[in-house]
Design an enzyme around this catalytic site. Structure first.
Site, PDB file in Angstrom:
ATOM      1  N   ARG A  98      18.077  62.763  43.514  1.00 36.48           N
ATOM      2  CA  ARG A  98      18.416  62.937  44.922  1.00 36.48           C
ATOM      3  C   ARG A  98      18.079  64.375  45.337  1.00 36.48           C
ATOM      4  O   ARG A  98      18.247  65.316  44.553  1.00 36.48           O
ATOM      5  CB  ARG A  98      19.922  62.707  45.040  1.00 36.48           C
ATOM      6  CG  ARG A  98      20.501  62.815  46.436  1.00 36.48           C
ATOM      7  CD  ARG A  98      20.437  61.538  47.137  1.00 36.48           C
ATOM      8  NE  ARG A  98      21.271  61.475  48.315  1.00 36.48           N
ATOM      9  CZ  ARG A  98      20.913  60.823  49.425  1.00 36.48           C
ATOM     10  NH1 ARG A  98      19.755  60.209  49.496  1.00 36.48           N
ATOM     11  NH2 ARG A  98      21.721  60.770  50.445  1.00 36.48           N
ATOM     12  N   THR A 379      14.057  53.603  53.673  1.00 36.86           N
ATOM     13  CA  THR A 379      14.095  53.972  52.261  1.00 36.86           C
ATOM     14  C   THR A 379      13.228  52.907  51.615  1.00 36.86           C
ATOM     15  O   THR A 379      12.709  52.040  52.299  1.00 36.86           O
ATOM     16  CB  THR A 379      15.579  53.925  51.776  1.00 36.86           C
ATOM     17  OG1 THR A 379      16.315  54.928  52.453  1.00 36.86           O
ATOM     18  CG2 THR A 379      15.740  54.120  50.292  1.00 36.86           C
ATOM     19  N   THR A 397      13.581  57.678  48.739  1.00 34.60           N
ATOM     20  CA  THR A 397      13.602  57.749  50.193  1.00 34.60           C
ATOM     21  C   THR A 397      13.173  59.112  50.729  1.00 34.60           C
ATOM     22  O   THR A 397      13.272  60.122  50.025  1.00 34.60           O
ATOM     23  CB  THR A 397      15.036  57.451  50.695  1.00 34.60           C
ATOM     24  OG1 THR A 397      15.069  57.431  52.104  1.00 34.60           O
ATOM     25  CG2 THR A 397      16.038  58.482  50.201  1.00 34.60           C
ATOM     26  N   ASN A 399      14.607  59.524  53.736  1.00 31.84           N
ATOM     27  CA  ASN A 399      15.678  59.296  54.709  1.00 31.84           C
ATOM     28  C   ASN A 399      15.127  58.541  55.908  1.00 31.84           C
ATOM     29  O   ASN A 399      14.955  57.345  55.833  1.00 31.84           O
ATOM     30  CB  ASN A 399      16.398  60.583  55.113  1.00 31.84           C
ATOM     31  CG  ASN A 399      17.748  60.258  55.743  1.00 31.84           C
ATOM     32  OD1 ASN A 399      18.258  59.157  55.562  1.00 31.84           O
ATOM     33  ND2 ASN A 399      18.329  61.201  56.475  1.00 31.84           N
ATOM     34  N   ASP A 421      22.032  63.289  55.685  1.00 31.62           N
ATOM     35  CA  ASP A 421      23.021  62.441  55.008  1.00 31.62           C
ATOM     36  C   ASP A 421      24.312  63.211  54.700  1.00 31.62           C
ATOM     37  O   ASP A 421      25.292  62.628  54.241  1.00 31.62           O
ATOM     38  CB  ASP A 421      22.445  61.852  53.718  1.00 31.62           C
ATOM     39  CG  ASP A 421      21.745  60.519  53.976  1.00 31.62           C
ATOM     40  OD1 ASP A 421      21.846  59.991  55.091  1.00 31.62           O
ATOM     41  OD2 ASP A 421      21.088  60.001  53.049  1.00 31.62           O
ATOM     42  N   SER A 450      24.891  59.193  49.346  1.00 31.68           N
ATOM     43  CA  SER A 450      23.873  58.169  49.579  1.00 31.68           C
ATOM     44  C   SER A 450      24.509  56.783  49.594  1.00 31.68           C
ATOM     45  O   SER A 450      25.622  56.589  49.102  1.00 31.68           O
ATOM     46  CB  SER A 450      22.846  58.234  48.434  1.00 31.68           C
ATOM     47  OG  SER A 450      21.939  57.167  48.532  1.00 31.68           O
ATOM     48  N   SER A 451      23.778  55.848  50.155  1.00 34.62           N
ATOM     49  CA  SER A 451      24.188  54.440  50.070  1.00 34.62           C
ATOM     50  C   SER A 451      23.313  53.658  49.097  1.00 34.62           C
ATOM     51  O   SER A 451      23.517  52.450  48.912  1.00 34.62           O
ATOM     52  CB  SER A 451      24.052  53.778  51.448  1.00 34.62           C
ATOM     53  OG  SER A 451      24.995  54.314  52.325  1.00 34.62           O
ATOM     54  N   GLY A 471      17.824  50.613  53.673  1.00 36.40           N
ATOM     55  CA  GLY A 471      18.597  50.143  54.827  1.00 36.40           C
ATOM     56  C   GLY A 471      19.753  51.025  55.235  1.00 36.40           C
ATOM     57  O   GLY A 471      20.696  50.553  55.858  1.00 36.40           O
ATOM     58  N   GLY A 472      19.715  52.328  54.876  1.00 32.12           N
ATOM     59  CA  GLY A 472      20.766  53.251  55.306  1.00 32.12           C
ATOM     60  C   GLY A 472      22.136  52.759  54.878  1.00 32.12           C
ATOM     61  O   GLY A 472      22.316  52.270  53.761  1.00 32.12           O
TER      62      GLY A 472
HETATM   63  N1  GLY Z   1      19.028  58.268  52.933  1.00 31.55           N
HETATM   64  C1  GLY Z   1      19.630  57.030  52.741  1.00 31.55           C
HETATM   65  C2  GLY Z   1      20.599  57.003  51.622  1.00 31.55           C
HETATM   66  O1  GLY Z   1      20.468  57.766  50.692  1.00 31.55           O
HETATM   67  O2  GLY Z   1      21.528  56.245  51.638  1.00 31.55           O
END
Ligand code: GLY
Length: 566
Positions: A98, A379, A397, A399, A421, A450-451, A471-472
């Site tokens: 990340r 992403t 990603t 983002n 984020d 993050s998701s 998908g955020g």
């Molecule tokens: N940027 C999307 C995530 O990391 O969830």
């Protein structure tokens, strides 16, 4: 309530037309190896690596570099992500590459003179975190790779240098990418200075080919301490960005223990913090346990109600307790404690939606700081399974789609806007109405929450599924739904991916229903008190399921992904 008239097999499920307007679709199958990715050329790159004797990690690294060329909206060198690995011998690991906040970052860096968040966390040079993708792929290769590093970059270099044929989705995506118009280098490369790429045109990226070539020759250190690092840092300085050569030199992929859990005899291996995704998956599964939420079938009123209420309670916890575990103690065990999840479950009213205002983060002594963040919907995710049974799930990603839209001059790769984020300001709801906690405030070196939810599932010690999605904030719910569709509703991965999904994230108090959702369920949910809104998509899930000796793949047929198998 809708009935599940023929429980069990997918074929049986499809005779129940009242539970979902989904077409019967057989999955693509393979027996030796499979790559499922959101861009077909990159999927084929991975398959070739497998066919030539590379293992799943080799293929995953090659796909990652290829996507940086052919899927510029999310594939990247300038972003970051997570790689979950499970080897056939049972060994597992999670590589966290990340992005992190540069050293010059500070808690209030995105507040304007009026104290309100600016758009600087999304647009412009200051929106980028220190990229992790090249480091992550290098770490994966060093630990598990069997093919020479340069061989894994070779397909990407060729695609960048010689070009690739632009497909209709890529042409459409490029043309509609507003942020690419704002940056002269991006406009030149991706929009041909306004003479947009059309389907069938060839897109060549010579600067990106040179950058990839240097990385192939000198390894990841080229990106973090070589010519690429120095040119990127110089461009940052020239444009008011924050990332320095010292930031790049200091960047490290972190190897973490995957988060683990159990659901109905399946072992779940998923993303630990700094992703909230794995905690979400396990919390939702834990809350659903014992509810018999599945008795009326997939997308029945009962199933959606219980799943949505479990989601609502997870997102409340997410807002308060989750962030980078190296900066904030994430209470993983208490959040997954069965007694805690039973307490959360007990607050679900079987007949009515619970208003989100009545749901709070649930651990004792919760401090509801109420801090806001925003997550984009772009992403990418891919899965690889090889002939030995090694499995890799990668989500990475920039983002936003195309990140912040800025291409590092002369280097050919787009930069992320992952700093968005983080939490920009305590208190106010963001553009998506998501609220968060102090756990995700900006600090130098910290990784934003993050998701992303790359997940691998086993049963009786054998690989069962590899899955994930972009998908955020909807990644977690999308991935969870597809897993439940496979495990509880016995769907094949393609039909599970095709089934219209739903999303509930606590704030705003809205249940999003994907286009094609059964109307009868929608009506019944409204009567239960849900505020329902249509939405085009809830994550874009990619999945592989192992059935005996057969690999079954599911990819978003609403988009242009590919299951490549042999
Ligand atoms: N940027 C999307 C995530 O990391 O969830």
């Amino acid at each position: 309530m809708q009935s599940r008239c023929c429980a069990g097999l997918l074929t049986a499920f499809l005779c129940c037309t009242n539970v979902g307007e989904v077409s019967a679709k057989e999955p693509v199958t393979g027996t030796h190896g499979m790559v499922v990715a959101q861009e077909p050329i990159a999927a084929d790159v991975g398959l070739e690596i497998l066919k030539n004797g590379g293992n799943a990690v080799d293929a995953a690294v090659a796909v990652g570099f290829a996507l940086a060329v052919t899927h510029s909206s999310a594939g990247n060198l300038g972003g970051g992500g997570f790689m979950l690995v499970r080897l056939a011998n049972g060994a597992t690991t999670f590589l966290d590459f990340r992005e992190c906040a540069p050293r010059k970052a500070s808690r209030d860096m995105y507040l304007g003179p009026d104290g309100e968040p600016t758009r600087d966390s999304i647009f412009g040079w200051r929106s980028s975190g220190v990229p992790g993708s090249v480091s992550g792929f290098s770490a994966a290769h060093k630990k598990f790779g069997t093919k020479p590093w340069a061989d894994l970059l070779a397909p990407a270099i060729k695609l960048a240098r010689d070009g690739f044929v632009v497909s209709e989705p890529v042409a459409e995506s490029l043309k509609s990418a507003e942020q690419l118009r704002q940056d002269p280098e991006s406009k030149r490369i991706f929009l041909r200075d306004g003479d947009y790429y059309k389907p069938g045109d060839v897109l060549r990226q010579p600067e990106l080919a040179e950058t990839l070539d240097r990385i192939a020759q000198h390894g990841a250190r080229e990106f973090y301490d070589g010519e690429t690092a120095h040119r990127l840092a110089a461009a940052m300085t020239a444009h008011g960005g924050l990332i320095t050569v010292d930031d790049l030199k200091a960047y490290k992929t972190i190897e973490r223990k995957p988060l683990t859990g159990e659901y109905k005899g399946f072992q779940i291996l998923t993303a630990p913090p700094p992703s909230a995704g794995g905690l979400g998956l396990l919390q939702i599964m834990g809350i659903l346990t014992g509810t018999h939420y599945d008795s009326d079938g997939p997308n029945s009123t009962k199933a959606v109600h219980y799943e949505a209420e479990a989601m609502r309670r997870f997102y409340a916890d997410r807002s308060e307790y989750m962030g980078d575990p190296d900066f904030y103690v994430v209470p993983v065990k208490p959040l997954l404690n069965p007694a805690y999840l039973a307490k959360r479950r007990s607050t679900i009213d079987p007949q009515h939606a619970t208003p989100s205002d009545l749901v709070e983060p649930g651990l004792p002594k919760a401090m509801n700081a109420g801090i806001t963040w925003y997550e984009s919907t772009e992403t990418t995710h891919y899965n690889v399974v090889d002939a030995h049974g090694n499995a890799v799930a990668v989500t990475y990603t920039l983002n936003n789609s195309y990140g912040n839209g800025i291409t590092a001059p002369g280097l050919g790769f787009l930069l992320n806007d992952e700093m968005d984020d983080f939490v920009a300001k305590p208190g106010a709801p963001n553009m998506f109405g998501m609220v968060g906690g102090d756990a995700n405030a900006i600090e130098p070196g910290k990784r934003p929450l993050s998701s992303m939810t790359p997940t691998i599932i086993t049963k009786n010690g054998k690989l069962f599924m590899a899955v994930g999605a972009p998908g955020g904030s909807r990644i977690t719910t999308g991935v969870t739904e597809v897993i439940l569709d496979v495990i509880d509703f016995h769907m094949n991965p393609q039909s599970a991916v095709d089934l219209p999904r739903f999303h509930e994230q606590w704030k705003p108090d809205i249940l999003y229903l994907q286009d094609g959702f059964p109307a009868a369920t929608e009506d019944a949910l409204k009567k239960m008190g849900y505020q329902v809104k249509p939405t085009e998509g809830v994550a874009r899930v990619e999945a592989i399921v192992v059935k005996g000796h057969t690999l079954e793949g599911g990819t978003e047929s609403r988009l242009h992904g590919k299951v490549a198998a042999y």
